[in-house]
Design a protein around this motif. Structure first.
Motif, PDB file in Angstrom:
ATOM      1  N   THR A 284      62.508 -43.103  -7.413  1.00 29.89           N
ATOM      2  CA  THR A 284      63.701 -42.256  -7.446  1.00 29.89           C
ATOM      3  C   THR A 284      64.469 -42.497  -8.738  1.00 29.89           C
ATOM      4  N   PRO A 285      64.152 -41.762  -9.798  1.00 32.36           N
ATOM      5  CA  PRO A 285      64.904 -41.913 -11.055  1.00 32.36           C
ATOM      6  C   PRO A 285      66.370 -41.556 -10.847  1.00 32.36           C
ATOM      7  N   ALA A 286      67.269 -42.390 -11.339  1.00 35.35           N
ATOM      8  CA  ALA A 286      68.704 -42.163 -11.132  1.00 35.35           C
ATOM      9  C   ALA A 286      69.497 -43.214 -11.889  1.00 35.35           C
ATOM     10  N   VAL A 287      70.815 -43.145 -11.763  1.00 33.05           N
ATOM     11  CA  VAL A 287      71.713 -44.180 -12.251  1.00 33.05           C
ATOM     12  C   VAL A 287      72.037 -45.090 -11.066  1.00 33.05           C
ATOM     13  N   TYR A 288      71.903 -46.392 -11.251  1.00 35.98           N
ATOM     14  CA  TYR A 288      72.105 -47.339 -10.156  1.00 35.98           C
ATOM     15  C   TYR A 288      73.223 -48.320 -10.479  1.00 35.98           C
ATOM     16  N   ASP A 289      74.042 -48.587  -9.481  1.00 34.12           N
ATOM     17  CA  ASP A 289      75.026 -49.662  -9.569  1.00 34.12           C
ATOM     18  C   ASP A 289      74.344 -50.942  -9.122  1.00 34.12           C
ATOM     19  N   MET A 290      74.318 -51.929  -9.988  1.00 33.68           N
ATOM     20  CA  MET A 290      73.627 -53.182  -9.715  1.00 33.68           C
ATOM     21  C   MET A 290      74.650 -54.299  -9.532  1.00 33.68           C
ATOM     22  N   ASN A 291      74.302 -55.277  -8.729  1.00 36.05           N
ATOM     23  CA  ASN A 291      75.173 -56.422  -8.485  1.00 36.05           C
ATOM     24  C   ASN A 291      74.535 -57.686  -9.030  1.00 36.05           C
ATOM     25  N   GLY A 292      75.383 -58.553  -9.607  1.00 38.17           N
ATOM     26  CA  GLY A 292      74.894 -59.832 -10.094  1.00 38.17           C
ATOM     27  C   GLY A 292      74.022 -59.683 -11.331  1.00 38.17           C
ATOM     28  N   ASP A 293      73.238 -60.730 -11.624  1.00 37.22           N
ATOM     29  CA  ASP A 293      72.330 -60.704 -12.767  1.00 37.22           C
ATOM     30  C   ASP A 293      71.193 -59.730 -12.475  1.00 37.22           C
ATOM     31  N   VAL A 294      70.893 -58.878 -13.425  1.00 35.65           N
ATOM     32  CA  VAL A 294      69.924 -57.815 -13.220  1.00 35.65           C
ATOM     33  C   VAL A 294      68.840 -57.887 -14.286  1.00 35.65           C
ATOM     34  N   ASP A 295      67.614 -57.646 -13.893  1.00 35.21           N
ATOM     35  CA  ASP A 295      66.533 -57.514 -14.858  1.00 35.21           C
ATOM     36  C   ASP A 295      65.831 -56.181 -14.630  1.00 35.21           C
ATOM     37  N   ALA A 296      64.957 -55.816 -15.556  1.00 31.04           N
ATOM     38  CA  ALA A 296      64.317 -54.508 -15.502  1.00 31.04           C
ATOM     39  C   ALA A 296      63.450 -54.351 -14.264  1.00 31.04           C
ATOM     40  N   LEU A 297      62.756 -55.411 -13.866  1.00 33.33           N
ATOM     41  CA  LEU A 297      61.898 -55.299 -12.696  1.00 33.33           C
ATOM     42  C   LEU A 297      62.728 -55.059 -11.440  1.00 33.33           C
ATOM     43  N   ARG A 298      63.847 -55.752 -11.307  1.00 38.14           N
ATOM     44  CA  ARG A 298      64.708 -55.544 -10.148  1.00 38.14           C
ATOM     45  C   ARG A 298      65.263 -54.119 -10.126  1.00 38.14           C
ATOM     46  N   ALA A 299      65.640 -53.608 -11.293  1.00 37.68           N
ATOM     47  CA  ALA A 299      66.152 -52.246 -11.367  1.00 37.68           C
ATOM     48  C   ALA A 299      65.085 -51.245 -10.937  1.00 37.68           C
ATOM     49  N   ILE A 300      63.856 -51.469 -11.354  1.00 37.25           N
ATOM     50  CA  ILE A 300      62.761 -50.571 -10.984  1.00 37.25           C
ATOM     51  C   ILE A 300      62.492 -50.648  -9.488  1.00 37.25           C
ATOM     52  N   VAL A 301      62.554 -51.840  -8.929  1.00 41.56           N
ATOM     53  CA  VAL A 301      62.370 -51.979  -7.472  1.00 41.56           C
ATOM     54  C   VAL A 301      63.447 -51.213  -6.730  1.00 41.56           C
ATOM     55  N   GLN A 302      64.698 -51.301  -7.206  1.00 43.90           N
ATOM     56  CA  GLN A 302      65.776 -50.565  -6.557  1.00 43.90           C
ATOM     57  C   GLN A 302      65.584 -49.059  -6.692  1.00 43.90           C
ATOM     58  N   ALA A 303      64.906 -48.635  -7.744  1.00 40.13           N
ATOM     59  CA  ALA A 303      64.645 -47.214  -7.957  1.00 40.13           C
ATOM     60  C   ALA A 303      63.394 -46.741  -7.219  1.00 40.13           C
ATOM     61  N   GLY A 304      62.905 -47.533  -6.287  1.00 47.30           N
ATOM     62  CA  GLY A 304      61.757 -47.129  -5.484  1.00 47.30           C
ATOM     63  C   GLY A 304      60.433 -47.695  -5.941  1.00 47.30           C
ATOM     64  N   GLY A 305      60.464 -48.548  -6.964  1.00 47.86           N
ATOM     65  CA  GLY A 305      59.240 -49.176  -7.430  1.00 47.86           C
ATOM     66  C   GLY A 305      58.419 -48.272  -8.339  1.00 47.86           C
ATOM     67  N   PHE A 306      57.338 -48.846  -8.863  1.00 49.07           N
ATOM     68  CA  PHE A 306      56.450 -48.099  -9.746  1.00 49.07           C
ATOM     69  C   PHE A 306      55.635 -47.067  -8.969  1.00 49.07           C
ATOM     70  N   LYS A 307      55.448 -45.907  -9.554  1.00 51.16           N
ATOM     71  CA  LYS A 307      54.483 -44.952  -9.026  1.00 51.16           C
ATOM     72  C   LYS A 307      53.078 -45.410  -9.405  1.00 51.16           C
ATOM     73  N   PRO A 308      52.051 -44.919  -8.695  1.00 45.35           N
ATOM     74  CA  PRO A 308      50.676 -45.294  -9.072  1.00 45.35           C
ATOM     75  C   PRO A 308      50.329 -44.900 -10.500  1.00 45.35           C
ATOM     76  N   THR A 309      51.021 -43.907 -11.041  1.00 43.51           N
ATOM     77  CA  THR A 309      50.749 -43.436 -12.403  1.00 43.51           C
ATOM     78  C   THR A 309      51.519 -44.212 -13.466  1.00 43.51           C
ATOM     79  N   ALA A 310      52.301 -45.215 -13.074  1.00 46.34           N
ATOM     80  CA  ALA A 310      53.152 -45.936 -14.025  1.00 46.34           C
ATOM     81  C   ALA A 310      52.340 -46.874 -14.912  1.00 46.34           C
ATOM     82  N   ASP A 311      52.710 -46.914 -16.172  1.00 39.36           N
ATOM     83  CA  ASP A 311      52.150 -47.888 -17.105  1.00 39.36           C
ATOM     84  C   ASP A 311      53.086 -49.085 -17.117  1.00 39.36           C
ATOM     85  N   THR A 312      52.799 -50.081 -16.298  1.00 40.70           N
ATOM     86  CA  THR A 312      53.695 -51.225 -16.140  1.00 40.70           C
ATOM     87  C   THR A 312      53.677 -52.159 -17.356  1.00 40.70           C
ATOM     88  N   ARG A 313      52.731 -51.942 -18.262  1.00 41.73           N
ATOM     89  CA  ARG A 313      52.632 -52.806 -19.447  1.00 41.73           C
ATOM     90  C   ARG A 313      53.493 -52.310 -20.600  1.00 41.73           C
TER      91      ARG A 313
END
Length: 232
Positions: free
Chosen positions: A125-154
């Motif tokens: 779910t691409p969107a703008v997210y309000d995050m709490n505490g220390d945040v990293d990119a992986l946590r933000a992606i998890v909050q956005a519904g995680g990677f799609k099967p087509t995602a290039d995680t590298r």
């Protein structure tokens, strides 16, 4: 409203433009060199500002930054604070209160500041997210519904406002973060953009050309239109 240390190739680490999915640099976009520069805090809608009038404590008040970028302190007309530093706001309030008080002494502090992060591309779910505490990119992606099967995680792209207002861009391999303990998960700052490109498709350059030139957190205007679920 118009909003980390990352594992990169040697080219990106040296300050050159981050390479695209096919190894091409985004040479037509004037990015700043990536750095750990920490800019002065600036107020944005949704923040809470603690205004203290030392010479008239009955006027002390905690006020929200409204959608139009203004606050409404006691006694005086609304004051624009959006995209201003604490010192800028203190000076503006002191000037406004000078018409009402003999010797106004003003203190300004950040009471609350939601951390907004933009997540787009191949996520649930691409969107703008309000995050709490220390945040990293992986946590933000998890909050956005995680990677799609087509995602290039590298080849996850991180964009951030640089010291001169230009955007900084870097790329991080988050595939290791899914499996390896102690992997670099790319710590984020407020209004960072996390973009996950498709595997095997040169989509990142197109995304940047279409959106990043005038992107809200880089330009720091005040419209979150880009935060709709259609960010891709």
């Amino acid at each position: 409203m118009l909003l980390g240390s990352l594992l990169l190739s040697a080219c990106a680490s040296s300050g050159a433009p981050a390479p695209g999915p096919n190894g091409q640099g985004f040479s037509n976009i004037p990015y700043a060199d990536w750095s750990d520069y920490e800019p002065p805090y600036r107020f944005y809608p949704g923040d809470e500002v603690e205004v203290s009038v030392l010479s008239a404590p009955e006027l002390n008040k905690t006020v929200p930054v409204q959608p139009d970028g203004r606050i409404a302190p006691s006694l005086i007309a609304p004051v624009m604070v959006a995209d201003r530093t604490v010192e800028d706001v203190r000076a503006a309030l002191g000037q406004a209160y000078a018409a009402q008080l003999l010797r106004p002494e003003i203190n300004v502090a950040v009471k609350a500041a939601p951390m907004k992060v933009f997540v787009g591309g191949e996520v649930g779910t691409p969107a703008v997210y309000d995050m709490n505490g220390d945040v990293d990119a992986l946590r933000a992606i998890v909050q956005a519904g995680g990677f799609k099967p087509t995602a290039d995680t590298r080849r996850v792209i991180i964009l951030r406002r640089g010291p001169d207002g230009r955007g900084m861009i870097r790329r991080v391999d988050l595939s290791r973060g899914l499996h390896a303990e102690g992997a670099d998960l790319a710590p984020l700052r407020r209004f960072d953009i996390v973009y996950v490109p498709r595997t095997g498709v040169a989509a990142a350059g197109l995304f940047i050309q279409q959106y990043i030139r005038d992107l809200t957190p880089v330009q720091f205007g005040f419209s979150y239109a880009l935060g709709s679920p259609s960010i891709r």
